[in-house]
Design a protein around this motif. Structure first.
Motif, PDB file in Angstrom:
ATOM      1  N   PRO A  70      -4.738  14.055   3.587  1.00 49.26           N
ATOM      2  CA  PRO A  70      -3.359  14.182   4.066  1.00 49.26           C
ATOM      3  C   PRO A  70      -2.814  12.853   4.579  1.00 49.26           C
ATOM      4  O   PRO A  70      -3.378  12.246   5.487  1.00 49.26           O
ATOM      5  N   VAL A  71      -1.745  12.386   3.968  1.00 47.42           N
ATOM      6  CA  VAL A  71      -1.045  11.171   4.390  1.00 47.42           C
ATOM      7  C   VAL A  71       0.413  11.542   4.624  1.00 47.42           C
ATOM      8  O   VAL A  71       1.026  12.185   3.763  1.00 47.42           O
ATOM      9  N   PRO A  72       0.988  11.184   5.763  1.00 45.35           N
ATOM     10  CA  PRO A  72       2.401  11.528   5.997  1.00 45.35           C
ATOM     11  C   PRO A  72       3.298  10.987   4.885  1.00 45.35           C
ATOM     12  O   PRO A  72       3.124   9.847   4.423  1.00 45.35           O
ATOM     13  N   ALA A  73       4.237  11.808   4.449  1.00 53.26           N
ATOM     14  CA  ALA A  73       5.213  11.356   3.460  1.00 53.26           C
ATOM     15  C   ALA A  73       6.218  10.440   4.150  1.00 53.26           C
ATOM     16  O   ALA A  73       6.823  10.815   5.156  1.00 53.26           O
ATOM     17  N   LYS A 164      -3.672   3.015  -3.270  1.00 53.40           N
ATOM     18  CA  LYS A 164      -3.721   4.386  -2.785  1.00 53.40           C
ATOM     19  C   LYS A 164      -2.564   4.648  -1.817  1.00 53.40           C
ATOM     20  O   LYS A 164      -2.267   3.814  -0.963  1.00 53.40           O
ATOM     21  N   HIS A 165      -1.967   5.813  -1.952  1.00 55.08           N
ATOM     22  CA  HIS A 165      -0.810   6.109  -1.111  1.00 55.08           C
ATOM     23  C   HIS A 165      -0.549   7.606  -1.034  1.00 55.08           C
ATOM     24  O   HIS A 165      -0.953   8.382  -1.915  1.00 55.08           O
ATOM     25  N   VAL A 396       9.999  -6.911  -0.461  1.00 57.40           N
ATOM     26  CA  VAL A 396       9.299  -6.033  -1.398  1.00 57.40           C
ATOM     27  C   VAL A 396       7.820  -5.940  -1.029  1.00 57.40           C
ATOM     28  O   VAL A 396       7.229  -4.849  -0.979  1.00 57.40           O
ATOM     29  N   LYS A 397       7.207  -7.076  -0.753  1.00 60.19           N
ATOM     30  CA  LYS A 397       5.793  -7.086  -0.381  1.00 60.19           C
ATOM     31  C   LYS A 397       5.555  -6.300   0.912  1.00 60.19           C
ATOM     32  O   LYS A 397       4.518  -5.640   1.064  1.00 60.19           O
ATOM     33  N   THR A 398       6.519  -6.379   1.828  1.00 63.64           N
ATOM     34  CA  THR A 398       6.394  -5.636   3.083  1.00 63.64           C
ATOM     35  C   THR A 398       6.371  -4.134   2.825  1.00 63.64           C
ATOM     36  O   THR A 398       5.578  -3.399   3.427  1.00 63.64           O
ATOM     37  N   ILE A 399       7.242  -3.664   1.928  1.00 67.79           N
ATOM     38  CA  ILE A 399       7.248  -2.242   1.574  1.00 67.79           C
ATOM     39  C   ILE A 399       5.884  -1.832   1.027  1.00 67.79           C
ATOM     40  O   ILE A 399       5.304  -0.812   1.431  1.00 67.79           O
ATOM     41  N   VAL A 400       5.360  -2.638   0.115  1.00 72.13           N
ATOM     42  CA  VAL A 400       4.075  -2.311  -0.502  1.00 72.13           C
ATOM     43  C   VAL A 400       2.964  -2.277   0.542  1.00 72.13           C
ATOM     44  O   VAL A 400       2.137  -1.346   0.576  1.00 72.13           O
ATOM     45  N   GLU A 401       2.922  -3.266   1.422  1.00 71.15           N
ATOM     46  CA  GLU A 401       1.890  -3.290   2.459  1.00 71.15           C
ATOM     47  C   GLU A 401       2.037  -2.121   3.424  1.00 71.15           C
ATOM     48  O   GLU A 401       1.043  -1.546   3.888  1.00 71.15           O
ATOM     49  N   LEU A 402       3.271  -1.760   3.733  1.00 70.56           N
ATOM     50  CA  LEU A 402       3.503  -0.636   4.639  1.00 70.56           C
ATOM     51  C   LEU A 402       2.980   0.668   4.037  1.00 70.56           C
ATOM     52  O   LEU A 402       2.380   1.502   4.733  1.00 70.56           O
ATOM     53  N   ILE A 403       3.181   0.835   2.753  1.00 70.66           N
ATOM     54  CA  ILE A 403       2.645   2.010   2.055  1.00 70.66           C
ATOM     55  C   ILE A 403       1.123   2.048   2.167  1.00 70.66           C
ATOM     56  O   ILE A 403       0.520   3.097   2.425  1.00 70.66           O
ATOM     57  N   LYS A 404       0.487   0.887   1.996  1.00 69.99           N
ATOM     58  CA  LYS A 404      -0.974   0.812   2.109  1.00 69.99           C
ATOM     59  C   LYS A 404      -1.433   1.152   3.527  1.00 69.99           C
ATOM     60  O   LYS A 404      -2.431   1.875   3.718  1.00 69.99           O
ATOM     61  N   VAL A 405      -0.723   0.628   4.526  1.00 69.58           N
ATOM     62  CA  VAL A 405      -1.123   0.854   5.924  1.00 69.58           C
ATOM     63  C   VAL A 405      -1.103   2.337   6.260  1.00 69.58           C
ATOM     64  O   VAL A 405      -2.022   2.868   6.899  1.00 69.58           O
ATOM     65  N   GLU A 407      -1.545   4.844   4.303  1.00 68.47           N
ATOM     66  CA  GLU A 407      -2.668   5.528   3.653  1.00 68.47           C
ATOM     67  C   GLU A 407      -3.976   5.212   4.365  1.00 68.47           C
ATOM     68  O   GLU A 407      -4.788   6.097   4.631  1.00 68.47           O
ATOM     69  N   GLU A 408      -4.155   3.955   4.726  1.00 69.52           N
ATOM     70  CA  GLU A 408      -5.417   3.546   5.366  1.00 69.52           C
ATOM     71  C   GLU A 408      -5.593   4.197   6.728  1.00 69.52           C
ATOM     72  O   GLU A 408      -6.719   4.525   7.129  1.00 69.52           O
TER      73      GLU A 408
END
Length: 411
Positions: A70-73, A164-165, A396-405, A407-408
């Motif tokens: 479970p990862v928050p949407a 992963k996200h 753009v990179k910030t969005i991608v990293e935020l998505i990773k964070v 999930e992690e």
């Protein structure tokens, strides 16, 4: 990635999407849907089967989760409309490649000059590619840069399934510039737990606080008498309204305040001898400050009216939006994860307070905690608007990293 985010920005800014505060429709202008339709089509072409535009011009889409835990949407949101402050018709963007400093003269109107003295952030842009207009229109990076960045990040996530996200929700709204961006958003359909607006400015600055805001309408009913027989009888509503404006405190105006100081700001005065209307916006970072300023404004009005015993007034306060920090403080992970993402792209997160509003304010109080992230744009709402391609790439990179964070850190 850089070329993609630039090509998207250049494609989007030439579509006229100005909103209209005088229109009661939603969206206030049908032309906003021109960009919304394009975005829905592009999202569908990425493979997002639920991407669509609703009847109000809002665009919804989902990148499904690719993990079992479970990862928050989370939602990323930007607005498609541009400000009514300056024309957005026939936008002709230019790219100043490898900027080497100095003022930028805009080719369509040489009197329009982006001066370093007024834009000190240009000193940090040496070697960057700077996007401007030709000087005859605004650029519309507010908020088509945010739109381009979200679209670019979405394509990157889809093309790299090894990232992963959880579920990622995409939302593009209309009419944000006239304060109606969240009016017709269906949060149940959106299905996100937390959100982020891409609608900020300087990279590294993240915003978890806005003004709280009210509007005030004052109607003055005077005593209209033929001017030839008016002595001792006429009470001119225009003069009464002018007297109220004249008594406003000079240290509580937009022109004299900064930082966390609020203000009382008259935005419209109209009328005739028998009836006049005044419109104000009231701003403060705390609700108590709003109440104090509204009480002061009404006391000024009452004091003026004492000199006009035959006249009367109506004083109406309209709730507009509230400081989103009240909501965000209840969900510390939203900001903590964002700060971590900013650090991961090599920037130092700087908490910033918005002397204004954003869709995030309304969405936060509607149930979607929603701080604001930088896009890299500057000098919004004017023909001197500009943005760095490299700063857009960083967003753009910030969005991608935020998505990773997210999930992690999910349980």
């Amino acid at each position: 990635m850089t070329d993609t985010v630039l090509s998207r920005l250049l494609r989007y800014v030439v579509i006229d999407t100005q909103s209209d505060p005088e229109s009661a429709a939603q969206p206030s202008t049908e032309k906003q849907k021109d960009l919304s339709r394009l975005l829905a089509k592009e999202l569908q072409e990425m493979g997002l089967v639920d991407a669509h535009m609703d009847e109000h011009g809002n665009v919804y889409a989902t990148i499904p989760a690719n993990v079992d835990k479970p990862v928050p949407a989370i939602c990323f949101c930007s607005h498609v409309d541009t400000a009514p402050d300056f024309t957005g018709t026939n936008v002709r963007p230019q790219v100043v490649k490898n900027y080497q400093g100095g003022d930028i003269v805009l080719p369509g109107d040489p009197n329009q000059i982006i001066r370093v003295s007024n834009n000190p952030e240009l000193n940090n842009q040496i070697g960057h590619d700077i996007v401007t207009t030709d000087g005859t229109t605004l650029l519309g990076a507010d908020d088509k840069a945010g739109v381009a960045e979200i679209m670019t990040a979405a394509k990157f996530i889809i093309d790299n399934p090894q990232i992963k996200h959880g579920a990622i929700k995409i939302l593009f709204t209309t009419d944000e510039e006239i304060g109606r961006g969240a009016d017709k958003v269906d949060l149940k359909k959106l299905g996100a737990e937390f959100g982020y607006t891409m609608d900020g400015s300087t990279i590294g600055e993240i915003e978890n606080e806005t003004f709280s805001a009210d509007g005030v309408d004052i109607t003055i009913t005077g005593v209209a008498i033929h001017p030839g027989t008016a002595k001792g009888r006429m009470e001119n509503a225009i003069k009464i309204a002018s007297a109220i404006i004249a008594r406003l405190p000079k240290d509580q105006t937009p022109e004299t305040t900064e930082g966390r100081q609020g203000f009382i700001h008259p935005t419209d005065i109209s009328g005739s001898m028998d009836e006049a209307h005044l419109k104000f916006i009231i701003r403060d970072f705390v609700d108590e400050g709003l109440a104090q300023k509204e009480a002061l404004l009404e006391e000024i009005t009452r004091d003026v009216m004492r000199d006009y015993p035959g006249s009367s007034y109506a004083f109406k306060v309209k709730h507009q939006y509230r400081n989103m920090k009240v909501v965000l403080d209840q969900h510390p992970a939203v900001m903590a994860n964002l700060e971590e993402a900013v650090r991961r792209v090599g920037l130092t997160p700087v908490l910033h307070s918005i002397r204004g509003g954003t869709d995030g304010s309304r969405l936060s109080f509607m149930g979607l905690p929603c701080p604001n992230i930088y896009t890299g744009g500057h000098a919004y709402h004017s023909p001197l608007e500009w943005i760095s391609v490299q700063d857009m790439e960083m967003a753009v990179k910030t969005i991608v990293e935020l998505i990773k964070v997210w999930e992690e850190r999910a349980a």
